[in-house]
Design a protein around this motif. Structure first.
Motif, PDB file in Angstrom:
ATOM      1  N   VAL A  42       3.155   2.168   2.060  1.00 58.66           N
ATOM      2  CA  VAL A  42       3.251   2.696   3.359  1.00 58.66           C
ATOM      3  C   VAL A  42       4.784   2.575   3.836  1.00 58.66           C
TER       4      VAL A  42
ATOM      5  N   TYR B 210       5.988   9.295   8.837  1.00 56.46           N
ATOM      6  CA  TYR B 210       4.715   9.978   9.523  1.00 56.46           C
ATOM      7  C   TYR B 210       5.289  10.359  10.844  1.00 56.46           C
TER       8      TYR B 210
ATOM      9  N   PRO C 171      -4.120   3.935  10.447  1.00 55.78           N
ATOM     10  CA  PRO C 171      -4.186   2.770  10.242  1.00 55.78           C
ATOM     11  C   PRO C 171      -5.588   2.074  10.649  1.00 55.78           C
TER      12      PRO C 171
ATOM     13  N   ALA D  37      -4.243   3.643   5.486  1.00 55.80           N
ATOM     14  CA  ALA D  37      -3.599   2.164   5.257  1.00 55.80           C
ATOM     15  C   ALA D  37      -4.572   1.032   6.023  1.00 55.80           C
TER      16      ALA D  37
ATOM     17  N   LEU E  12      -0.687   9.476   9.632  1.00 56.31           N
ATOM     18  CA  LEU E  12      -1.091   7.750   9.077  1.00 56.31           C
ATOM     19  C   LEU E  12      -2.215   7.570  10.017  1.00 56.31           C
TER      20      LEU E  12
ATOM     21  N   LYS F 103      -2.593   9.553   5.029  1.00 59.90           N
ATOM     22  CA  LYS F 103      -2.685   8.671   4.398  1.00 59.90           C
ATOM     23  C   LYS F 103      -3.380   7.481   5.339  1.00 59.90           C
TER      24      LYS F 103
ATOM     25  N   GLN G 259       0.913  -1.178  -0.008  1.00 62.39           N
ATOM     26  CA  GLN G 259       0.019   0.190  -0.022  1.00 62.39           C
ATOM     27  C   GLN G 259       0.946   1.182   0.232  1.00 62.39           C
TER      28      GLN G 259
END
Length: 248
Positions: free
Chosen positions: A52, A57, A135, A158, A133, A156, A50
């Motif tokens: 990452v 970050y 998650p 993920a 980030l 982002k 992805q």
């Protein structure tokens, strides 16, 4: 039809004083807890695919305990030493306290929302120069990316874990008076496990508008709804319904 048995499509509560146990005792009924869905972590290879890079970050947004567990699991798998300077933006106090499993709480920069993502957004906006980030599971609520995009921050998402349908084949020949659902995923699991499911005399209890919508789309009749002004919790809605039907 009197209510004697209830199946709640979630794990059993870990607290001794759960209102479910109180309901069970008060109404002299049997309540079983069987999760219709469960969470599985994705591999570190899938996270890398992805695009990452955890080193990029400076802040992390944690919306659940699952997000906490799977972030630190992936960090360990990738041999990434989580820096002490990382900022943690937690959806609620419960999520923030759960961080203590992995970090020394008082030595970290932790920002806590009240309950909803909207509550957390002013804190994120305050630190808009950070690189965030997020998650999450593969089933992220649509208001989360919408809110982050509106804030204009660099972020982002993920997928670190997935929501998976549980195997319920052991329930094929078991019937309950009431089935209780809390998410569209629970409804989906019911029909993936039993495509020929017929409601018949079974009563369906649902929590939240999206779950009500999913139930109706699958042709189910919703008999018990929560939250409502009278019954803000599922246990209160069940209590009210059972008291009425069992009295007859």
């Amino acid at each position: 039809m009197k209510v004697k048995t209830i199946l709640v499509s979630q794990p059993e509560p870990k607290v001794e004083n759960s209102p479910y146990f109180e309901l069970e005792e008060k109404q002299k009924i049997k309540i079983d807890f069987i999760p219709f869905i469960h969470v599985e972590g994705v591999s570190s290879k899938e996270v890398r695919q992805q695009k990452v890079d955890l080193t990029k970050y400076s802040a992390i947004i944690l919306t659940s305990r699952n997000a906490v567990d799977h972030f630190f699991r992936i960090a360990e798998d990738l041999r990434f030493k989580v820096p002490d300077t990382l900022k943690y933006f937690c959806l609620s106090e419960a999520v923030a306290y759960y961080l203590q499993k992995y970090v020394v709480y008082r030595k970290r920069k932790i920002y806590v929302g009240k309950r909803t993502f909207a509550d957390l957004s002013p804190l994120i906006k305050k630190y808009k120069n950070e690189k965030f980030l997020l998650p999450s599971s593969d089933m992220l609520k649509p208001d989360v990316p919408k809110t982050l995009n509106k804030l204009g921050v660099e972020w982002k998402q993920a997928t670190f874990y997935k929501t998976v349908v549980s195997d319920l084949s052991h329930l094929r020949d078991v019937t309950y008076d009431i089935l209780v659902f809390f998410s569209p995923s629970g409804i989906k699991s019911l029909f993936e496990n039993f495509p020929d499911f017929e409601q018949k005399e079974t009563k369906i209890a649902v929590f939240g508008n999206t779950t009500i919508k999913a139930a109706k789309e699958h042709g189910l009749t919703v008999n018990i709804k929560a939250p409502t002004p009278d019954t803000p919790s599922m246990t209160m809605a069940l209590q009210k319904y059972i008291a009425e039907v069992n009295k007859k």
